[in-house]
Design a protein around this motif. Structure first.
Motif, PDB file in Angstrom:
ATOM      1  N   LEU A 145      -3.907 -18.305   5.345  1.00 29.70           N
ATOM      2  CA  LEU A 145      -4.564 -17.937   4.099  1.00 29.70           C
ATOM      3  C   LEU A 145      -5.532 -16.778   4.284  1.00 29.70           C
ATOM      4  N   ALA A 146      -6.362 -16.864   5.329  1.00 35.26           N
ATOM      5  CA  ALA A 146      -7.352 -15.811   5.561  1.00 35.26           C
ATOM      6  C   ALA A 146      -6.685 -14.478   5.875  1.00 35.26           C
ATOM      7  N   ALA A 147      -5.666 -14.527   6.728  1.00 29.18           N
ATOM      8  CA  ALA A 147      -4.992 -13.291   7.127  1.00 29.18           C
ATOM      9  C   ALA A 147      -4.262 -12.659   5.946  1.00 29.18           C
ATOM     10  N   SER A 148      -3.555 -13.490   5.190  1.00 23.01           N
ATOM     11  CA  SER A 148      -2.785 -12.946   4.068  1.00 23.01           C
ATOM     12  C   SER A 148      -3.703 -12.426   2.964  1.00 23.01           C
ATOM     13  N   ALA A 149      -4.814 -13.132   2.716  1.00 22.21           N
ATOM     14  CA  ALA A 149      -5.744 -12.682   1.683  1.00 22.21           C
ATOM     15  C   ALA A 149      -6.380 -11.354   2.054  1.00 22.21           C
ATOM     16  N   SER A 150      -6.795 -11.220   3.311  1.00 21.89           N
ATOM     17  CA  SER A 150      -7.419  -9.972   3.764  1.00 21.89           C
ATOM     18  C   SER A 150      -6.444  -8.805   3.679  1.00 21.89           C
ATOM     19  N   ALA A 151      -5.228  -9.040   4.115  1.00 21.05           N
ATOM     20  CA  ALA A 151      -4.225  -7.976   4.092  1.00 21.05           C
ATOM     21  C   ALA A 151      -3.920  -7.540   2.662  1.00 21.05           C
ATOM     22  N   GLU A 152      -3.793  -8.517   1.781  1.00 20.33           N
ATOM     23  CA  GLU A 152      -3.461  -8.196   0.393  1.00 20.33           C
ATOM     24  C   GLU A 152      -4.613  -7.479  -0.297  1.00 20.33           C
ATOM     25  N   PHE A 153      -5.832  -7.858   0.003  1.00 19.53           N
ATOM     26  CA  PHE A 153      -7.005  -7.223  -0.598  1.00 19.53           C
ATOM     27  C   PHE A 153      -6.990  -5.722  -0.327  1.00 19.53           C
ATOM     28  N   ILE A 154      -6.682  -5.353   0.898  1.00 22.54           N
ATOM     29  CA  ILE A 154      -6.641  -3.941   1.275  1.00 22.54           C
ATOM     30  C   ILE A 154      -5.410  -3.256   0.678  1.00 22.54           C
ATOM     31  N   ALA A 155      -4.290  -3.934   0.762  1.00 23.38           N
ATOM     32  CA  ALA A 155      -3.042  -3.338   0.287  1.00 23.38           C
ATOM     33  C   ALA A 155      -3.069  -3.047  -1.201  1.00 23.38           C
ATOM     34  N   ASP A 156      -3.780  -3.870  -1.962  1.00 18.99           N
ATOM     35  CA  ASP A 156      -3.823  -3.682  -3.414  1.00 18.99           C
ATOM     36  C   ASP A 156      -4.541  -2.411  -3.830  1.00 18.99           C
ATOM     37  N   ILE A 157      -5.433  -1.923  -2.984  1.00 17.09           N
ATOM     38  CA  ILE A 157      -6.113  -0.665  -3.302  1.00 17.09           C
ATOM     39  C   ILE A 157      -5.094   0.467  -3.352  1.00 17.09           C
TER      40      ILE A 157
ATOM     41  N   ALA B 190      -5.661  12.125 -18.798  1.00 21.87           N
ATOM     42  CA  ALA B 190      -6.208  11.427 -19.958  1.00 21.87           C
ATOM     43  C   ALA B 190      -7.401  10.539 -19.627  1.00 21.87           C
ATOM     44  N   GLU B 191      -7.375   9.882 -18.464  1.00 19.56           N
ATOM     45  CA  GLU B 191      -8.384   8.871 -18.172  1.00 19.56           C
ATOM     46  C   GLU B 191      -9.089   9.056 -16.829  1.00 19.56           C
ATOM     47  N   GLY B 192      -8.647  10.005 -16.041  1.00 22.08           N
ATOM     48  CA  GLY B 192      -9.221  10.165 -14.713  1.00 22.08           C
ATOM     49  C   GLY B 192      -8.772   9.036 -13.799  1.00 22.08           C
ATOM     50  N   TRP B 193      -9.458   8.909 -12.652  1.00 30.37           N
ATOM     51  CA  TRP B 193      -9.053   7.888 -11.683  1.00 30.37           C
ATOM     52  C   TRP B 193      -9.312   6.476 -12.184  1.00 30.37           C
ATOM     53  N   ASN B 194     -10.216   6.338 -13.142  1.00 26.83           N
ATOM     54  CA  ASN B 194     -10.462   5.013 -13.707  1.00 26.83           C
ATOM     55  C   ASN B 194      -9.205   4.447 -14.354  1.00 26.83           C
ATOM     56  N   GLY B 195      -8.369   5.323 -14.864  1.00 27.05           N
ATOM     57  CA  GLY B 195      -7.129   4.867 -15.472  1.00 27.05           C
ATOM     58  C   GLY B 195      -6.200   4.173 -14.495  1.00 27.05           C
ATOM     59  N   PHE B 196      -6.321   4.543 -13.235  1.00 30.34           N
ATOM     60  CA  PHE B 196      -5.479   3.922 -12.204  1.00 30.34           C
ATOM     61  C   PHE B 196      -6.084   2.640 -11.649  1.00 30.34           C
ATOM     62  N   TYR B 197      -7.410   2.556 -11.668  1.00 24.08           N
ATOM     63  CA  TYR B 197      -8.066   1.448 -10.980  1.00 24.08           C
ATOM     64  C   TYR B 197      -8.771   0.461 -11.898  1.00 24.08           C
ATOM     65  N   LYS B 198      -8.644   0.639 -13.208  1.00 28.97           N
ATOM     66  CA  LYS B 198      -9.293  -0.319 -14.102  1.00 28.97           C
ATOM     67  C   LYS B 198      -8.662  -1.710 -13.996  1.00 28.97           C
ATOM     68  N   GLY B 199      -7.445  -1.776 -13.482  1.00 28.02           N
ATOM     69  CA  GLY B 199      -6.784  -3.067 -13.317  1.00 28.02           C
ATOM     70  C   GLY B 199      -6.872  -3.621 -11.912  1.00 28.02           C
ATOM     71  N   LEU B 200      -7.750  -3.037 -11.079  1.00 36.77           N
ATOM     72  CA  LEU B 200      -7.813  -3.477  -9.684  1.00 36.77           C
ATOM     73  C   LEU B 200      -8.289  -4.916  -9.552  1.00 36.77           C
ATOM     74  N   SER B 201      -9.359  -5.270 -10.261  1.00 34.89           N
ATOM     75  CA  SER B 201      -9.873  -6.644 -10.155  1.00 34.89           C
ATOM     76  C   SER B 201      -8.841  -7.676 -10.609  1.00 34.89           C
ATOM     77  N   PRO B 202      -8.219  -7.489 -11.777  1.00 32.37           N
ATOM     78  CA  PRO B 202      -7.159  -8.432 -12.146  1.00 32.37           C
ATOM     79  C   PRO B 202      -5.983  -8.421 -11.165  1.00 32.37           C
ATOM     80  N   LEU B 203      -5.726  -7.246 -10.580  1.00 32.70           N
ATOM     81  CA  LEU B 203      -4.641  -7.178  -9.592  1.00 32.70           C
ATOM     82  C   LEU B 203      -4.978  -8.023  -8.376  1.00 32.70           C
ATOM     83  N   TRP B 204      -6.225  -7.949  -7.929  1.00 29.01           N
ATOM     84  CA  TRP B 204      -6.654  -8.807  -6.826  1.00 29.01           C
ATOM     85  C   TRP B 204      -6.521 -10.278  -7.210  1.00 29.01           C
ATOM     86  N   VAL B 205      -6.921 -10.586  -8.442  1.00 30.49           N
ATOM     87  CA  VAL B 205      -6.839 -11.976  -8.900  1.00 30.49           C
ATOM     88  C   VAL B 205      -5.389 -12.452  -8.911  1.00 30.49           C
TER      89      VAL B 205
END
Length: 293
Positions: A101-113, A146-161
């Motif tokens: 769990l710890a390894a997969s969560a850490s890896a996914e957290f970074i990969a999602d960026i 249209a939105e700058g970089w925020n347009g790409f990363y506004k869904g980062l938190s839900p993506l992590w979730v």
């Protein structure tokens, strides 16, 4: 007579830790004379001609006790290290799911960026009734303009979730599913050929995929909605709250059946390909310890 120690109990882990204290503390202290000469030669190569010359020189200057210089911190330090090393070794071996769990969560957290911008673009292209862009490059530039970089990363938190629980479930449940399948079979894992083991990997992967789809589906719904609305003027949290209020609890689960089929098949194929490659390069398939004879 000592009372029996229950496997994987607190007493069991503490006893193993004590064994580590004895194993490491005593042995490291016993070789203090060797360690002493070695350390001195590392910082001053010409000080002694070798171990015997070093010991003779130290004894002449400090007596016999001189060759045990540093035994106190050696004993304490390596006793603590041994207790931790052996105690935690047994703990993690017993509760290895925590490591998955710890390894997969850490890896996914970074990969999602890295995933988030492309996920945002993918959702825009998939959910737009009219073609959002003619190509990936054009779509990327369209969002950026249209939105700058925020347009790409506004869904980062839900993506992590979505992705972190998904990946944690993917690895941990796969390991458990494979172990369970082999435990129900008549022979140990090692007695099945590669094709049969790959079949188990596929079945375990499909089971894991179903569970992945269930735990991550509400967040997947939010990610899709979030990347399909113009929310650059409000925070991600406010946009997410508005989406949940709009669609309700039942709306978060819309499309679950389809996603179970999709993610189940996807995850099963991922494990099948992964383990096929492992067998190709001479490695065993992932997970599962069969019954002992």
């Amino acid at each position: 007579m000592l009372s029996p120690i229950k496997p994987n109990s607190t007493k069991y882990f503490l006893t193993c830790g004590l064994g580590g204290v004895l194993a490491c503390g005593i042995t490291h202290t016993a070789i203090t004379p060797l360690d002493l000469v070695k350390c001195r030669l590392q910082v001053n190569p010409g000080l002694y001609k070798g171990n015997l010359d070093g010991w003779r020189s130290i004894i002449r200057q400090q007596g016999l006790k001189g060759i045990y210089t540093g035994w106190g911190p050696t004993f304490i330090g390596y006793s603590l290290q041994g207790g931790g090393k052996y105690g935690f070794y047994e703990f993690f071996k017993a509760y290895r799911t925590a490591l998955y769990l710890a390894a997969s969560a850490s890896a996914e957290f970074i990969a999602d960026i890295a995933l988030c911008p492309l996920e945002a673009l993918k959702v825009r292209m998939q959910t737009s009734t009219e073609p959002f862009a003619a190509s990936t490059r054009a779509g990327f530039q369209k969002i950026l303009n249209a939105e700058g970089w925020n347009g790409f990363y506004k869904g980062l938190s839900p993506l992590w979730v979505r992705q972190v629980p998904y990946t944690m479930m993917k690895f941990a449940s796969f390991e458990k599913a494979v172990e369970y399948i082999y435990s129900m079979l008549s022979k140990p894992k090692e007695e099945y050929n590669s094709l049969q083991q790959l079949g188990v990997s596929f079945a375990g992967g499909y089971t894991a995929g179903i569970l992945c789809a269930i735990v991550s589906h509400p967040a997947d719904t939010i990610v899709s909605k979030l990347n399909n609305v113009n929310s650059e003027k409000i925070s991600t949290w406010k946009a997410t709250t508005a989406i949940v209020q709009d669609i309700g609890f039942s709306g978060l689960w819309r499309g679950l059946g389809t996603r179970i089929i999709m993610i189940g098949t996807l995850t099963a194929l991922q494990w099948l390909i992964y383990d096929s490659f492992k067998t190709y390069v001479g490695l065993p398939t992932t997970g599962g310890s069969g019954k002992e004879k």
